[in-house]
Design a protein around this motif. Structure first.
Motif, mmCIF file in Angstrom:
data_model
loop_
_atom_site.group_PDB
_atom_site.id
_atom_site.type_symbol
_atom_site.label_atom_id
_atom_site.label_comp_id
_atom_site.label_asym_id
_atom_site.label_seq_id
_atom_site.Cartn_x
_atom_site.Cartn_y
_atom_site.Cartn_z
ATOM 1 N N HIS A 116 1.972 7.841 0.745
ATOM 2 C CA HIS A 116 0.868 6.948 0.355
ATOM 3 C C HIS A 116 0.130 6.379 1.582
ATOM 4 C CE1 HIS A 116 -1.058 3.969 -2.313
ATOM 5 N NE2 HIS A 116 -0.843 3.095 -1.351
ATOM 6 N N HIS A 146 -3.906 6.290 2.875
ATOM 7 C CA HIS A 146 -4.761 5.204 3.393
ATOM 8 C C HIS A 146 -5.317 5.569 4.776
ATOM 9 C CE1 HIS A 146 -4.508 2.125 0.359
ATOM 10 N NE2 HIS A 146 -3.191 2.077 0.377
ATOM 11 N N SER A 157 -2.802 -3.411 3.937
ATOM 12 C CA SER A 157 -2.760 -3.367 2.471
ATOM 13 C C SER A 157 -1.876 -4.485 1.935
ATOM 14 C CB SER A 157 -2.270 -1.990 2.009
ATOM 15 O OG SER A 157 -0.896 -1.871 2.259
ATOM 16 N N ASP A 187 -5.850 1.243 -3.562
ATOM 17 C CA ASP A 187 -5.114 2.441 -3.960
ATOM 18 C C ASP A 187 -5.957 3.370 -4.827
ATOM 19 O OD1 ASP A 187 -3.019 1.492 -2.589
ATOM 20 O OD2 ASP A 187 -1.883 0.797 -4.324
HETATM 21 ZN ZN ZN Z 1 -1.884 1.338 -0.981
#
Ligand code: ZN
Ligand code: KG4
Length: 356
Positions: free
Chosen positions: A115, A119, A151, A320
């Motif tokens: 993940h 980003h 984040s 996200d």
């Molecule tokens: Zn995230």
């Protein structure tokens, strides 16, 4: 016959957004997101079990919608990609299981994606017409780059030698910047998520009226920390509430000072990292907190003053989303990070603590 770059169908269920995208190379053909914010708001934060049920209930529809918007059938997809960490374990699981089942049912190879790599590479995304911030020619000259990811759960500086060649230079020792935004928002009764409201209120405030500390101002390393700032905010709010002032007299100035403290903490570490690594050519920023335009611009100004290129994702891609997962998957594909056999696909498991 197929032409052009590979098509990838990408999933992300790492937190409270059920999101699916179709990309072709780094071109985003479609992106569909079901936000669960309303489901969690009454609890003041993301409840993993509620998120899991919502992911399970919506992922099928979001997947169909993503294909439909991309004008694409599942047979035309070359690869399936999925976030397998970091994130909330039982939520990651929904996306991983769904993607694995699709891959096995339709005999498609599976690309596991971190993940945070999503980003990091989110500013590389192109729109469906192939337009974006970084041209193909530019892309050949962006490395070494510095990633600054801000984040809800992470605040980190990443040295990027090339695709897949990452070294973490610094990270938060406690809370992430987004978490601090949300907690301060909660102290001010802004509901969940409070971060965007704090940012909005800050726009109406004056700098210098309320004094708050700058986290890790004097630290010699590239780490971050926001729990001290959070505690300072708690005390300051208590004092202000006990004063004769009414909340509307100080809340905007308070938010302005808070945003400035976070901004300065990021700027100091960004400048330090660029000082320590003069060979860096580019700064890539990403993550939900970058949605704060003041922070986005301040980081850009410092970067450009040092004659480095500065790239950031579209406003809609800072939080996200699965488009960034598709883009990261494309570069994993180029490095052959692909699960091909049924047994390899079956053995993919979510990894909530996965790190870059
Ligand atoms: Zn995230
Ligand atoms: O990247 P992200 O969507 O999810 C994680 O991977 O964590 O980041 C979510 C975080 C939340 O803490 C949210 O409050 C914060 O990003 N955020 C903002 C803004 N929009 C989202 N923080 C400050 N200003 C905003 N406009």
């Amino acid at each position: 016959m197929k032409t052009g770059e590979v098509k990838i169908l990408a999933f992300d269920t790492s937190c409270d957004e059920t999101s699916v995208a179709v990309v072709q190379g780094r071109k985003v053909l479609s992106k569909v997101r079901f936000s669960q914010v309303n489901l969690h708001a009454q609890w003041g934060g993301v409840v993993p079990a509620i998120a899991r049920r919502a992911h399970q209930e919506t992922i099928g529809t979001v997947y169909e919608e993503a294909l439909r918007k991309a004008k694409c059938q599942i047979d035309e997809v070359d690869y399936i990609a999925v976030t397998y960490g970091p994130g909330l374990a039982i939520d990651l699981e929904v996306g991983v299981e769904f993607a694995k089942n699709l891959a096995l049912r339709y005999s498609k190879p599976l690309i596991p994606v971190n993940h945070m790599e999503g980003h990091l590479l989110s500013s590389l995304a192109l729109n469906s017409k192939g337009n974006g911030f970084i041209s193909e020619a530019k892309l050949k000259t962006i490395f070494p780059a510095l990633g600054l990811l801000v984040s809800g759960k992470h605040t980190e500086l990443i040295y990027v030698k090339g695709f897949g060649e990452y070294k973490k230079l610094g990270q938060t020792l406690d809370d992430a910047a987004g978490e601090a935004f949300d907690k301060v928002g909660r102290m001010l009764n802004f509901g969940y998520p409070g971060g965007p409201v704090v940012s909005e209120f800050a726009k109406r405030g004056t700098l210098g009226v309320i004094d708050l500390p700058i986290p890790m101002e004097k630290s010699k390393d590239l780490n971050f920390s926001y729990s001290g700032l959070k505690t300072a905010c708690l005390y300051k709010i208590k004092v202000l509430r006990e004063s004769r002032l009414s909340e509307k007299d100080w809340v905007y100035d308070f938010c302005r000072s808070f945003v400035e403290s976070v901004t300065q903490s990021l700027l100091i570490k960004l400048e330090m990292a660029l000082e320590m690594h003069p060979e860096i050519k580019t700064v890539l920023v990403g993550g939900g907190v970058i949605a704060n335009e003041h922070i986005l611009r301040a980081l850009g100004k410092v970067t450009k003053l040092r004659n480095k290129d500065y790239f950031y994702p579209l406003a809609e891609d800072r939080g996200d989303n699965a488009a960034m997962i598709g883009v990261a998957a494309y570069y994993n594909f180029k490095q052959n990070i692909i699960l091909k056999s049924d047994s390899d696909i079956n053995s993919l498991e979510r990894n909530p603590r996965l790190s870059l």
